[in-house]
Design an enzyme around this catalytic site. Structure first.
Site, mmCIF file in Angstrom:
data_model
loop_
_atom_site.group_PDB
_atom_site.id
_atom_site.type_symbol
_atom_site.label_atom_id
_atom_site.label_comp_id
_atom_site.label_asym_id
_atom_site.label_seq_id
_atom_site.Cartn_x
_atom_site.Cartn_y
_atom_site.Cartn_z
ATOM 1 N N GLU A 287 17.292 32.510 -5.432
ATOM 2 C CA GLU A 287 16.717 31.166 -5.436
ATOM 3 C C GLU A 287 16.682 30.572 -6.838
ATOM 4 O O GLU A 287 16.677 29.348 -7.000
ATOM 5 C CB GLU A 287 15.306 31.204 -4.841
ATOM 6 N N HIS A 308 24.782 56.768 2.678
ATOM 7 C CA HIS A 308 25.387 57.124 3.961
ATOM 8 C C HIS A 308 25.668 55.897 4.826
ATOM 9 O O HIS A 308 26.029 56.062 6.000
ATOM 10 C CB HIS A 308 24.471 58.094 4.708
ATOM 11 N N LYS A 423 13.659 22.105 4.949
ATOM 12 C CA LYS A 423 12.253 21.873 5.272
ATOM 13 C C LYS A 423 12.047 20.471 5.843
ATOM 14 O O LYS A 423 11.330 20.282 6.837
ATOM 15 C CB LYS A 423 11.394 22.067 4.028
#
Length: 433
Positions: A287, A308, A423
């Protein structure tokens, strides 16, 4: 310093092909000098209080009273928030929790940062609200997800405590200015703590946003701040940039992007207690730097688990990543692993006389060396130990490294303009729903 930062295996003289050329590294490093001068000026002027907050203690007094109440009276504490309002506290809580519950006594903390209705249904079924505390964190006081979380849970707390005792179990943290969350807290008679409006969410881990949950978990928050303060002091009082770890890290990251188009950065701690550090780092790095077509993508990994699951890609896939391995020396520590090894079992003879700690540290060292042998730029943080001072130092290192990198890239690390678009659209769509 409570850690050693070793980035030589990111440089061409040590790594060979795939490493950053020494000349470019030195150019980037010298450019850090002015960045640090500006940061020191901003700290001294009060423009960047996240750099001076480690020196403060007065703000912790009221938090200690609240934390003591929660520790004495609650079996669980729910922390509502999203992004920086949650990830910092969750990262610090890693020092005081395990997969088996809290390790310092006190309540079990639950960081609820999503709005999945299924999770809230389960939360209300599992918790005894009459023994649960609630902390609500939103810097702006208008974060839709956090306000919605709070209003969704509020009826259960009102029923459990009634209006007279509600303030004993709910604490709000927000900016000291008029906003919806502050008004709601005032109307309900709740304690409302002030969040510094000059410290963005991803830089607030060492403010009360991160430290109130840490106090409830029984952590030494003064030590967290002490560790961070030492990093700031060392950075601002060291003339040679090669001896400032945050400047070295920023120079390597931006230099590799510039020279070798390294666009991904993998952070891989080898400690369960640091597992959530990657979550916090991902937001901080992404960000802060992802603007104007610039930046690199952070990737969270955990040793030994991801040896793994991801290491095949890292070693044999595209050469577009740099790596950060974080561990401390646990050789000789932990349970022995050879007590029941059958005699004459040669295939497991390398475990004879070893401990879990031996295997953990050797795995981190082996992964670091293997990455380097395959031409992958890799740096390591060797921690003195895993405690509050070290974690405070580590988080401040990454915050400094991030803002210096932003300066080198020519972007503003403190805003997030693209996020605001989503937003605003979400609010409009909710109104139209």
């Amino acid at each position: 310093m409570s850690y050693i930062h070793d980035a030589k295996l990111c440089l061409e003289p040590f790594l060979g092909e795939g490493g950053l050329k020494q000349g470019i590294f030195e150019e980037q490093l010298e450019s850090c000098r002015q960045s640090i001068v500006r940061l020191k000026e901003d700290k001294d002027s009060g423009r960047l209080p996240f750099l001076s907050i480690p020196e403060q203690r007065d703000d912790l007094v009221v938090c200690q009273t609240i934390a003591s109440s929660y520790r004495a009276n609650c079996s669980d504490v729910v922390v509502l928030g999203t992004g920086g309002s949650s990830l910092g506290g969750r990262t610090l809580y890693g020092l005081a929790s395990s997969a088996f519950g809290p390790i310092n006594g006190g309540p079990h903390l639950h960081f609820i940062d999503n709005i999945d209705p299924h999770s809230f249904d389960i939360l209300l079924k599992k918790l005894d609200i009459s023994k649960t505390g609630l902390i609500v964190v939103s810097k702006s006081g208008s974060t839709a997800e956090t306000v919605a979380q709070f209003m969704a849970l509020l009826p259960a707390f009102q029923k459990a405590y009634g209006p007279e005792k509600l303030a004993e179990r709910i604490t709000v943290i927000t900016e000291p200015r008029p906003n919806p969350l502050r008004k709601l807290a005032r109307d309900l008679g709740l304690e409302c703590l002030d969040q510094n409006p000059l410290i963005g969410g991803r830089f607030c881990i060492l403010t009360i946003v991160g430290l109130l949950p840490a106090m409830i978990a029984g952590l030494d928050v003064a030590a967290l701040r002490n560790g961070a303060a030492k990093v700031v002091e060392q950075a601002f009082n060291t003339e040679e940039m090669a001896k400032v770890p945050a400047a070295v890290g920023a120079s390597v990251a931006t230099g590799l992007l510039r020279q070798r188009n390294i666009r991904q950065t993998v952070i891989m701690p080898y400690e369960d207690r640091l597992a959530n550090l990657g979550l916090w780092y991902n937001q901080l790095w992404a960000e802060s730097l992802g603007k104007e077509g610039k930046g690199t993508t952070p990737i969270r990994a955990l040793g030994t688990v991801d040896q793994h699951s991801q290491l095949q890609l890292y070693l044999d896939g595209p050469q577009d990543k740099m790596f950060t391995v974080i561990y401390h020396d646990t050789k000789g520590q932990g349970l022995p692993v050879d007590s029941v090894l059958p005699k004459g079992e040669d295939s497991l003879s390398y475990l004879r006389g070893r401990t879990l700690g031996d295997l953990l540290t050797i795995s981190a060292e082996a992964t670091t060396q293997t990455l380097a042998r395959n031409g992958r730029p890799v740096r390591k943080f060797l921690l003195e130990k895993i405690d509050e001072e070290t974690l405070g130092a580590l988080t401040m290192h990454f915050m400094l490294e991030t803002v210096i990198s932003a300066d080198l890239l020519g972007v503003n690390p403190y805003d997030q303009p693209a996020v605001e678009q989503g937003k605003m659209l979400a609010r409009r769509l909710l109104k139209e729903l």
